[in-house]
Design a protein around this motif. Structure first.
Motif, PDB file in Angstrom:
ATOM      1  N   ILE A  54       0.868  -1.184   0.000  1.00  0.00           N
ATOM      2  CA  ILE A  54       0.000   0.000   0.000  1.00  0.00           C
ATOM      3  C   ILE A  54       0.901   1.229   0.000  1.00  0.00           C
ATOM      4  CG2 ILE A  54      -1.766   1.279   1.268  1.00  0.00           C
ATOM      5  CD1 ILE A  54      -2.699  -1.370   2.453  1.00  0.00           C
ATOM      6  N   TYR A  55       0.571   2.202  -0.837  1.00  0.00           N
ATOM      7  CA  TYR A  55       1.375   3.412  -0.982  1.00  0.00           C
ATOM      8  C   TYR A  55       0.617   4.587  -0.361  1.00  0.00           C
ATOM      9  CZ  TYR A  55       3.549   0.350  -4.437  1.00  0.00           C
ATOM     10  OH  TYR A  55       4.140  -0.720  -5.057  1.00  0.00           O
ATOM     11  N   ILE A  56       1.270   5.252   0.597  1.00  0.00           N
ATOM     12  CA  ILE A  56       0.672   6.409   1.258  1.00  0.00           C
ATOM     13  C   ILE A  56       1.494   7.644   0.892  1.00  0.00           C
ATOM     14  CG2 ILE A  56       0.023   7.462   3.447  1.00  0.00           C
ATOM     15  CD1 ILE A  56      -0.281   4.745   4.659  1.00  0.00           C
ATOM     16  N   TYR A  57       0.874   8.562   0.183  1.00  0.00           N
ATOM     17  CA  TYR A  57       1.506   9.835  -0.173  1.00  0.00           C
ATOM     18  C   TYR A  57       1.030  10.888   0.835  1.00  0.00           C
ATOM     19  CZ  TYR A  57       3.246   7.955  -4.585  1.00  0.00           C
ATOM     20  OH  TYR A  57       3.914   7.223  -5.528  1.00  0.00           O
ATOM     21  N   ILE A  58       1.979  11.612   1.420  1.00  0.00           N
ATOM     22  CA  ILE A  58       1.671  12.519   2.531  1.00  0.00           C
ATOM     23  C   ILE A  58       2.049  13.938   2.153  1.00  0.00           C
ATOM     24  CG2 ILE A  58       2.124  13.039   4.958  1.00  0.00           C
ATOM     25  CD1 ILE A  58       2.868  10.080   5.331  1.00  0.00           C
ATOM     26  N   ASN A  59       1.100  14.831   2.262  1.00  0.00           N
ATOM     27  CA  ASN A  59       1.324  16.276   2.131  1.00  0.00           C
ATOM     28  C   ASN A  59       0.369  16.951   3.110  1.00  0.00           C
ATOM     29  OD1 ASN A  59       2.064  18.839   1.317  1.00  0.00           O
ATOM     30  ND2 ASN A  59       0.745  18.829  -0.498  1.00  0.00           N
ATOM     31  N   SER A  60       0.751  16.930   4.373  1.00  0.00           N
ATOM     32  CA  SER A  60      -0.166  17.345   5.432  1.00  0.00           C
ATOM     33  C   SER A  60       0.598  18.090   6.515  1.00  0.00           C
ATOM     34  CB  SER A  60      -0.878  16.115   6.028  1.00  0.00           C
ATOM     35  OG  SER A  60      -1.665  16.464   7.140  1.00  0.00           O
ATOM     36  N   THR A  61      -0.100  19.013   7.150  1.00  0.00           N
ATOM     37  CA  THR A  61       0.463  19.751   8.295  1.00  0.00           C
ATOM     38  C   THR A  61       0.079  19.115   9.619  1.00  0.00           C
ATOM     39  OG1 THR A  61      -1.459  21.220   8.266  1.00  0.00           O
ATOM     40  CG2 THR A  61       0.481  21.928   7.017  1.00  0.00           C
TER      41      THR A  61
END
Length: 341
Positions: A171-178
């Motif tokens: 499973i691939y989790i892409y993160i762009n979060s504060t």
């Protein structure tokens, strides 16, 4: 057009009239209820009119299953004189010999009506899927917002669904979060939102590949570091940052309630420190020391700190493959390794 086609079919029959000579008409013997009698009569009349021609005219084959010819042969057997007319009955609009049917059909097959192609002929009949659904089809979970309740609900549901679909595929989790705060530091969600996603990741049987794109701040940095070892990535210009949890706005709360919230924030800080130390390979004291103030890391510094394993940038694999091994590098540089004692 249909009427002309009908005349072409019955034209040989309309010209089939016997001459008035009694001797010639008597020479033709008709047998009732046979189509051959009608054929003999017609072609005998044609030969009488074209007596100058001595060649024999071949008889075309007749389908015995044709309902029109069967009906015509029946009339010829019962009343042959009715077929010896050279033209249709005066005052009648019906073509010759078609009046023997109650509802004659002039076409072999009915006309086909097709709908014309319009400008929206290829428009999909159903609305297209949304972007998270398309990414989910590729086993990608994208966290692109602060960790609020709605985001946590969606991410946890996607993780559970992907494990149910295939418990072995990664499973691939892409993160762009504060994380649980906004970019200005204002708290927008409880720390339990990040812990809920973290616990769900730990319960999965699949490998989890985490990729930081843009920013991974606070609890989002924890999710980045919680990926499977060896499969934690970061884009070259992404940023990671760890900080202490923030106390939500107290408003007009009494002092006792503010104290309770402060104690809860301290507990969340300690839990976050222990989890970061576990996944980065650092000691709890080291992580607690750098978390006293916001600790920003670029991709290289995050790799040194243990948050990620690799930096993703185009051409990395090719360049690394072209690098010589240390032994070949020393040999090309003229360096000789001393023999061990």
């Amino acid at each position: 057009m249909a009427t002309t086609s009908c005349f072409q079919v019955v034209l040989p029959l309309t010209t089939c009239s016997l001459p008035s000579s009694t001797s010639y008409s008597k020479s033709i013997k008709l047998k009732p209820n046979t189509i051959d009698n009608l054929r003999i009569k017609c072609f005998a009349s044609i030969n009488a009119r074209n007596s100058s021609s001595s060649s024999n005219i071949p008889m075309p084959p007749i389908n015995p299953k044709d309902p029109f010819l069967s009906k015509l042969a029946s009339i010829a057997a019962t009343s042959p004189d009715s077929l010896l007319q050279d033209s249709p009955v005066s005052g009648s609009d019906t073509p010759p010999y078609l009046d023997i049917f109650e509802s004659p059909k002039l076409m072999a097959t009915p006309a086909q009506v097709e709908r014309s192609v319009s400008y929206n002929e290829h428009r999909p009949r159903t609305p297209p899927p949304d972007l998270p659904s398309l990414l989910l089809h590729g086993r990608i979970v994208y966290i692109g917002m602060p960790l609020v309740a709605a985001v946590t609900e969606l991410v946890v549901a996607e993780l559970m669904y992907l494990q149910w679909m295939d418990p072995k595929a990664p499973i691939y989790i892409y993160i762009n979060s504060t994380g649980t705060t906004r970019d200005d530091g204002e708290s927008v969600g409880m720390e339990t939102e990040g812990f809920a996603i973290y616990d769900s990741m730990m319960q999965l049987k699949n490998e989890i590949h985490t990729v930081a794109v843009g920013a991974a701040i606070g609890q989002a940095c924890l999710l980045l570091a919680a990926g499977t070892k060896g499969h934690r990535y970061m884009m070259p210009h992404a940023k990671a940052m760890i900080q202490q949890p923030r106390v939500p706005s107290s408003g007009l709360m009494p002092a006792s309630d503010i104290l309770i919230r402060a104690k809860e924030a301290v507990i969340n800080r300690d839990v976050l420190t222990e989890l970061l130390a576990k996944h980065t390979g650092n000691s709890v004291e080291t992580v607690a020391n750098v978390m006293k103030r916001p600790f920003y890391m670029d991709s290289r510094r995050a790799k040194e700190f243990g948050v990620i394993d690799k930096i993703l940038w185009q051409g990395q694999e090719k360049i690394m493959a072209d690098v010589l091994p240390p032994e070949d590098w020393d040999k090309s540089a003229g360096i000789k390794v001393a023999d061990p004692f």
